[in-house]
Design a protein around this motif. Structure first.
Motif, PDB file in Angstrom:
ATOM      1  N   ALA A 369       0.837  -1.207   0.000  1.00 30.33           N
ATOM      2  CA  ALA A 369       0.000   0.000   0.000  1.00 30.33           C
ATOM      3  C   ALA A 369       0.869   1.254   0.000  1.00 30.33           C
ATOM      4  O   ALA A 369       0.572   2.234  -0.710  1.00 30.33           O
ATOM      5  CB  ALA A 369      -0.921  -0.018   1.223  1.00 30.33           C
ATOM      6  N   LEU A 370       1.956   1.231   0.768  1.00 30.23           N
ATOM      7  CA  LEU A 370       2.858   2.383   0.796  1.00 30.23           C
ATOM      8  C   LEU A 370       3.559   2.565  -0.543  1.00 30.23           C
ATOM      9  O   LEU A 370       3.742   3.700  -1.016  1.00 30.23           O
ATOM     10  CB  LEU A 370       3.890   2.204   1.917  1.00 30.23           C
ATOM     11  CG  LEU A 370       3.329   2.243   3.348  1.00 30.23           C
ATOM     12  CD1 LEU A 370       4.431   1.910   4.357  1.00 30.23           C
ATOM     13  CD2 LEU A 370       2.734   3.625   3.658  1.00 30.23           C
ATOM     14  N   ILE A 371       3.979   1.460  -1.169  1.00 31.95           N
ATOM     15  CA  ILE A 371       4.653   1.544  -2.460  1.00 31.95           C
ATOM     16  C   ILE A 371       3.711   2.111  -3.525  1.00 31.95           C
ATOM     17  O   ILE A 371       4.068   3.034  -4.284  1.00 31.95           O
ATOM     18  CB  ILE A 371       5.180   0.163  -2.887  1.00 31.95           C
ATOM     19  CG1 ILE A 371       6.278  -0.318  -1.937  1.00 31.95           C
ATOM     20  CG2 ILE A 371       5.694   0.204  -4.322  1.00 31.95           C
ATOM     21  CD1 ILE A 371       7.514   0.552  -1.933  1.00 31.95           C
ATOM     22  N   VAL A 372       2.504   1.560  -3.603  1.00 31.91           N
ATOM     23  CA  VAL A 372       1.524   2.042  -4.591  1.00 31.91           C
ATOM     24  C   VAL A 372       1.159   3.494  -4.315  1.00 31.91           C
ATOM     25  O   VAL A 372       1.041   4.319  -5.238  1.00 31.91           O
ATOM     26  CB  VAL A 372       0.267   1.140  -4.573  1.00 31.91           C
ATOM     27  CG1 VAL A 372      -0.798   1.695  -5.516  1.00 31.91           C
ATOM     28  CG2 VAL A 372       0.629  -0.273  -4.966  1.00 31.91           C
ATOM     29  N   GLY A 373       0.980   3.811  -3.039  1.00 31.17           N
ATOM     30  CA  GLY A 373       0.652   5.193  -2.686  1.00 31.17           C
ATOM     31  C   GLY A 373       1.747   6.163  -3.064  1.00 31.17           C
ATOM     32  O   GLY A 373       1.475   7.311  -3.493  1.00 31.17           O
ATOM     33  N   ALA A 374       3.008   5.729  -2.933  1.00 34.65           N
ATOM     34  CA  ALA A 374       4.126   6.605  -3.288  1.00 34.65           C
ATOM     35  C   ALA A 374       4.227   6.784  -4.799  1.00 34.65           C
ATOM     36  O   ALA A 374       4.535   7.887  -5.291  1.00 34.65           O
ATOM     37  CB  ALA A 374       5.431   6.031  -2.734  1.00 34.65           C
ATOM     38  N   ILE A 375       3.983   5.711  -5.560  1.00 31.72           N
ATOM     39  CA  ILE A 375       4.082   5.786  -7.022  1.00 31.72           C
ATOM     40  C   ILE A 375       2.990   6.672  -7.604  1.00 31.72           C
ATOM     41  O   ILE A 375       3.243   7.514  -8.489  1.00 31.72           O
ATOM     42  CB  ILE A 375       4.019   4.372  -7.633  1.00 31.72           C
ATOM     43  CG1 ILE A 375       5.260   3.565  -7.217  1.00 31.72           C
ATOM     44  CG2 ILE A 375       3.909   4.450  -9.152  1.00 31.72           C
ATOM     45  CD1 ILE A 375       5.216   2.123  -7.676  1.00 31.72           C
ATOM     46  N   PHE A 376       1.770   6.516  -7.126  1.00 31.68           N
ATOM     47  CA  PHE A 376       0.632   7.264  -7.679  1.00 31.68           C
ATOM     48  C   PHE A 376       0.199   8.396  -6.745  1.00 31.68           C
ATOM     49  O   PHE A 376      -0.957   8.800  -6.748  1.00 31.68           O
ATOM     50  CB  PHE A 376      -0.552   6.319  -7.918  1.00 31.68           C
ATOM     51  CG  PHE A 376      -0.271   5.225  -8.901  1.00 31.68           C
ATOM     52  CD1 PHE A 376      -0.351   5.463 -10.258  1.00 31.68           C
ATOM     53  CD2 PHE A 376       0.091   3.952  -8.474  1.00 31.68           C
ATOM     54  CE1 PHE A 376      -0.102   4.455 -11.170  1.00 31.68           C
ATOM     55  CE2 PHE A 376       0.338   2.932  -9.372  1.00 31.68           C
ATOM     56  CZ  PHE A 376       0.261   3.181 -10.730  1.00 31.68           C
ATOM     57  N   PHE A 377       1.122   8.898  -5.964  1.00 30.14           N
ATOM     58  CA  PHE A 377       0.791   9.892  -4.938  1.00 30.14           C
ATOM     59  C   PHE A 377       0.169  11.152  -5.565  1.00 30.14           C
ATOM     60  O   PHE A 377       0.704  11.736  -6.510  1.00 30.14           O
ATOM     61  CB  PHE A 377       2.052  10.281  -4.162  1.00 30.14           C
ATOM     62  CG  PHE A 377       1.803  11.274  -3.072  1.00 30.14           C
ATOM     63  CD1 PHE A 377       1.245  10.888  -1.870  1.00 30.14           C
ATOM     64  CD2 PHE A 377       2.118  12.615  -3.264  1.00 30.14           C
ATOM     65  CE1 PHE A 377       1.021  11.804  -0.868  1.00 30.14           C
ATOM     66  CE2 PHE A 377       1.889  13.543  -2.265  1.00 30.14           C
ATOM     67  CZ  PHE A 377       1.338  13.136  -1.059  1.00 30.14           C
ATOM     68  N   GLY A 378      -0.971  11.561  -5.011  1.00 29.95           N
ATOM     69  CA  GLY A 378      -1.618  12.811  -5.402  1.00 29.95           C
ATOM     70  C   GLY A 378      -1.970  12.905  -6.864  1.00 29.95           C
ATOM     71  O   GLY A 378      -1.481  13.805  -7.567  1.00 29.95           O
ATOM     72  N   VAL A 379      -2.782  11.981  -7.363  1.00 29.12           N
ATOM     73  CA  VAL A 379      -3.174  12.033  -8.781  1.00 29.12           C
ATOM     74  C   VAL A 379      -3.929  13.326  -9.061  1.00 29.12           C
ATOM     75  O   VAL A 379      -4.645  13.862  -8.212  1.00 29.12           O
ATOM     76  CB  VAL A 379      -4.057  10.812  -9.144  1.00 29.12           C
ATOM     77  CG1 VAL A 379      -3.255   9.537  -9.103  1.00 29.12           C
ATOM     78  CG2 VAL A 379      -5.275  10.732  -8.239  1.00 29.12           C
ATOM     79  N   LYS A 380      -3.749  13.847 -10.276  1.00 32.20           N
ATOM     80  CA  LYS A 380      -4.358  15.117 -10.670  1.00 32.20           C
ATOM     81  C   LYS A 380      -5.593  14.886 -11.526  1.00 32.20           C
ATOM     82  O   LYS A 380      -5.776  13.821 -12.113  1.00 32.20           O
ATOM     83  CB  LYS A 380      -3.335  15.960 -11.431  1.00 32.20           C
ATOM     84  CG  LYS A 380      -2.092  16.302 -10.617  1.00 32.20           C
ATOM     85  CD  LYS A 380      -1.103  17.098 -11.441  1.00 32.20           C
ATOM     86  CE  LYS A 380       0.153  17.425 -10.637  1.00 32.20           C
ATOM     87  NZ  LYS A 380       1.137  18.189 -11.432  1.00 32.20           N
ATOM     88  N   ASP A 381      -6.399  15.921 -11.622  1.00 28.14           N
ATOM     89  CA  ASP A 381      -7.612  15.849 -12.442  1.00 28.14           C
ATOM     90  C   ASP A 381      -7.317  16.374 -13.841  1.00 28.14           C
ATOM     91  O   ASP A 381      -7.862  17.400 -14.306  1.00 28.14           O
ATOM     92  CB  ASP A 381      -8.747  16.653 -11.799  1.00 28.14           C
ATOM     93  CG  ASP A 381      -9.219  16.037 -10.494  1.00 28.14           C
ATOM     94  OD1 ASP A 381      -8.958  14.831 -10.286  1.00 28.14           O
ATOM     95  OD2 ASP A 381      -9.810  16.752  -9.670  1.00 28.14           O
ATOM     96  N   ASP A 382      -6.415  15.724 -14.535  1.00 27.10           N
ATOM     97  CA  ASP A 382      -6.111  16.069 -15.920  1.00 27.10           C
ATOM     98  C   ASP A 382      -5.961  14.772 -16.713  1.00 27.10           C
ATOM     99  O   ASP A 382      -6.270  13.697 -16.222  1.00 27.10           O
ATOM    100  CB  ASP A 382      -4.857  16.940 -16.015  1.00 27.10           C
ATOM    101  CG  ASP A 382      -3.655  16.301 -15.341  1.00 27.10           C
ATOM    102  OD1 ASP A 382      -3.701  15.067 -15.085  1.00 27.10           O
ATOM    103  OD2 ASP A 382      -2.676  17.001 -15.048  1.00 27.10           O
ATOM    104  N   GLN A 383      -5.465  14.873 -17.952  1.00 28.14           N
ATOM    105  CA  GLN A 383      -5.368  13.687 -18.786  1.00 28.14           C
ATOM    106  C   GLN A 383      -4.409  12.645 -18.204  1.00 28.14           C
ATOM    107  O   GLN A 383      -4.621  11.445 -18.346  1.00 28.14           O
ATOM    108  CB  GLN A 383      -4.903  14.092 -20.198  1.00 28.14           C
ATOM    109  CG  GLN A 383      -5.899  14.960 -20.949  1.00 28.14           C
ATOM    110  CD  GLN A 383      -7.238  14.266 -21.145  1.00 28.14           C
ATOM    111  OE1 GLN A 383      -7.304  13.121 -21.581  1.00 28.14           O
ATOM    112  NE2 GLN A 383      -8.324  14.962 -20.805  1.00 28.14           N
ATOM    113  N   SER A 384      -3.364  13.100 -17.527  1.00 29.61           N
ATOM    114  CA  SER A 384      -2.457  12.142 -16.872  1.00 29.61           C
ATOM    115  C   SER A 384      -3.148  11.441 -15.708  1.00 29.61           C
ATOM    116  O   SER A 384      -2.820  10.301 -15.361  1.00 29.61           O
ATOM    117  CB  SER A 384      -1.200  12.857 -16.389  1.00 29.61           C
ATOM    118  OG  SER A 384      -1.516  13.787 -15.341  1.00 29.61           O
ATOM    119  N   GLY A 385      -4.098  12.124 -15.094  1.00 32.01           N
ATOM    120  CA  GLY A 385      -4.822  11.532 -13.976  1.00 32.01           C
ATOM    121  C   GLY A 385      -5.649  10.333 -14.387  1.00 32.01           C
ATOM    122  O   GLY A 385      -5.876   9.419 -13.592  1.00 32.01           O
TER     123      GLY A 385
END
Length: 612
Positions: A369-385
């Motif tokens: 959970a920590l690893i996944v949270g660090a990789i995808f930390f703070g996703v944005k509301d744009d096309q990358s999100g």
């Protein structure tokens, strides 16, 4: 009755003692006493007689196109009597002694079996294996429990529910004292059983044991000796008379030679100890087969064989007029809820005392959970999100599936223990199955909730309470369904590695149809049906509906130049119905799949061979 079968080598093993007294004609335990020479009442054992025992198995050989079924004889025309005392079955490896013991204990598959076993002149009751003690060579106890806890568990389930708990505890204390384990009753040491059979037979118990090569200190305890070679009997009679019998047929034993070793030497054709006497029998071939045939013929022409046959004829003549059991049954001395309480308590205790299945799994889930949270930390509301959200949700769903592979060990590791306790009448299959399900559900629930709490807020998914709890419910439900599928696959497997391979292959195919690696609406019709069997598909679809509905991924000014600007548009592109029913439809599908897999797992356990 207290018939106890013991399969042992010279090395000592754990031993279980039957906690019943006798068996009447309808299979109920009753007290059986007699009067000794001093006028005091004492226990009388039962007499076990076996008549014309024949046992053969069918083996398949060759390739599929030319496969043949060969019949192999394991036991051939065995007749004899086992009286109260210590009755030993000896023979080289492959002589059939273990199969013979299983037949006497009513624990052998009746297919290919003929003949009859009588207890005090009456047919074995249908639930005989539940009323007699049976000890296997390997340990079949819960390794995380102490000696007292294992015996207490056995007493709670094998003694009748009407027996007060204080009396059950008293019997456990008496047994611990009898086994000489008073100082270590809260540990789990090996039990020395050399003197135990003598103590039991002195109280009138009938003990039948299969033993390969005992030392003399054990051999001299035997009352009756049965020698087998190639499934045929070469001696059956008093153990102290065996050496004289072999000397009379030309095989005297040298002084200071262990009788058990001497018998095996003769049977195996090793004449090192008897070569001086072979000159008197020059007509005897040196081949082992000729030796076996001669030993069998000598016994069939002996007084021991004729006396045994005469006694068996008398037993058959006086046989009680009872029809033999049509099938073997398993009876229980306690109710369903009583069994569930004790089995569930033991299962949870074993779970807590086994860090590999509790603490380790929890730690691994927190780490991931920590690893996944660090990789995808703070996703944005744009096309990358969009891409990041899809990657995170796909990994979460896949991780929940593969993390349940550990559930394969639930039934495989404890298979011998389960089969032994089930056919001995400890508990019902449903009790064992339900206790395993409940304990694993508890573990999956805890790990899924903690995983969800960590990963959800680190990634920064939709910040509403409703969305969070739906996310947690979906993740937990995926874990439940994947666990159920793991149980369904592994329930009839005996090797953990093979079960892991089958589950990994299944999950990989499910991943392909999850909805990320390939666009599901574009799949050809003749393959599209496979998506309905994909656990990740339902879980990922539910998570995507929960996360994407209501999200916007572009500014008002650039809407015209963007194909996907809202979460709903993206879900339409994926072919996912994003209504509230579409969300719960996936939950219902997961629940239905879970129930189906659990039913399959239960049926596999239910039809496991009831004979060991």
């Amino acid at each position: 009755m207290t018939l106890t079968g013991i399969k042992m080598m010279e090395k000592t093993n754990h031993v279980n003692i039957a906690m019943i007294d006798d068996i009447n004609t309808n299979g109920m335990a009753v007290s059986k006493v007699g009067t000794g020479v001093d006028g005091n009442k004492q226990r009388c054992g039962s007499t076990v007689s076996f008549h014309n025992i024949q046992y053969r198995v069918h083996q398949k050989s060759g390739f599929l196109c030319k496969r043949k079924i060969l019949s192999k004889e394991i036991l051939v025309d065995l007749n004899g009597i086992m009286r109260p005392g210590l009755n030993a079955i000896l023979g080289p490896t492959g002589s059939g002694k273990s199969s013979f013991l299983d037949i006497l204990a009513a624990r052998k598959d009746p297919a290919g079996l003929s003949g009859e076993v009588l207890i005090d002149g009456a047919p074995q009751p249908p639930n005989f294996k539940c009323l007699s003690g049976y000890v296997v060579q390997e340990d079949v106890v819960m390794g995380t429990l102490t000696v007292r806890e294992n015996l207490r568990f056995s007493a709670a389930l094998r003694l009748h529910i009407s027996v007060p708990q204080s009396e059950k505890e008293a019997r456990v204390n008496h047994l611990i004292k009898e086994l000489g384990l008073t100082k270590v009753n809260w540990a789990a040491p090996s039990i020395q059983i050399s003197a135990l059979p003598t103590q039991m037979t002195s109280r009138g118990r009938t003990i039948i044991m299969s033993i390969h090569q005992p030392r003399y200190s054990i051999y001299r305890l035997f009352d009756t000796l049965t020698l087998l070679v190639g499934g045929k009997m070469v001696y059956h009679g008093p153990a102290p008379n065996a050496l004289d019998y072999f000397a009379n047929i030309g095989y005297p034993c040298e002084p200071h030679n262990n009788p058990a070793d001497f018998f095996l030497d003769v049977i195996n054709g090793d004449f090192t100890a008897t070569y001086l006497y072979l000159e008197l029998f020059t007509e005897l071939s040196s081949s082992r087969q000729s030796i076996e045939e001669r030993l069998v013929d000598e016994y069939r022409n002996s007084n021991y064989c004729s006396d045994t046959q005469a006694e068996l004829e008398r037993i058959v003549k006086d046989k009680r007029c009872e029809s033999p059991p049509k099938s073997r049954t398993i009876t229980y001395n306690s109710s369903f809820l009583h069994q569930l309480r004790w089995v569930l308590q033991r299962t949870f205790q074993n779970l807590m005392l086994n860090p590999q299945t509790s603490v380790a799994q929890l730690g691994v889930n927190v780490f991931l959970a920590l690893i996944v949270g660090a990789i995808f930390f703070g996703v944005k509301d744009d096309q990358s999100g969009i891409q990041n959200r899809m990657g995170a949700l796909f990994f979460i769903t896949t991780n929940q599936c593969f993390s349940t592979v550990s559930a394969a060990e639930l039934f495989i590791i404890e298979r011998k223990l389960f089969v032994h306790e089930y056919i001995s009448g400890y508990y019902r299959v449903s009790v064992y199955f339900l206790s395993k399900i409940l304990s694993d559900i508890a573990l999956r629930t805890v790990t899924s909730v903690i995983f969800s709490c960590v990963v959800y807020f680190l990634i920064g998914l939709k910040s509403t309470a409703e969305a969070f709890f739906v996310f947690m419910l979906t993740v937990t439900l995926v874990a439940y369904t994947a666990t159920a599928m793991t149980m369904a696959i592994s329930a009839d497997q005996s090797v953990v590695a093979l079960a892991n391979i089958l589950m990994t292959i299944t999950f990989v195919f499910m991943m392909i149809f999850s909805g990320l690696l390939v666009n599901l609406p574009s799949i050809k019709d003749w393959l599209a049906w496979l998506k309905y069997f994909s656990i990740p598909r339902y879980g990922l679809a539910a998570l995507k509906i929960n996360e994407f509905v209501g999200l916007r991924f572009c500014e008002e000014a650039v809407i015209q130049n963007t194909n996907v600007c809202t979460g709903e548009q993206y879900l339409e592109y994926l072919g996912i119905e994003y209504t509230s029913w579409g969300l719960w439809e996936n939950h219902v599908a997961l629940t239905v799949m879970m129930i189906i897999f659990l039913v399959i797992a239960y049926l596999k356990l239910r039809f496991i061979k009831k004979f060991t």
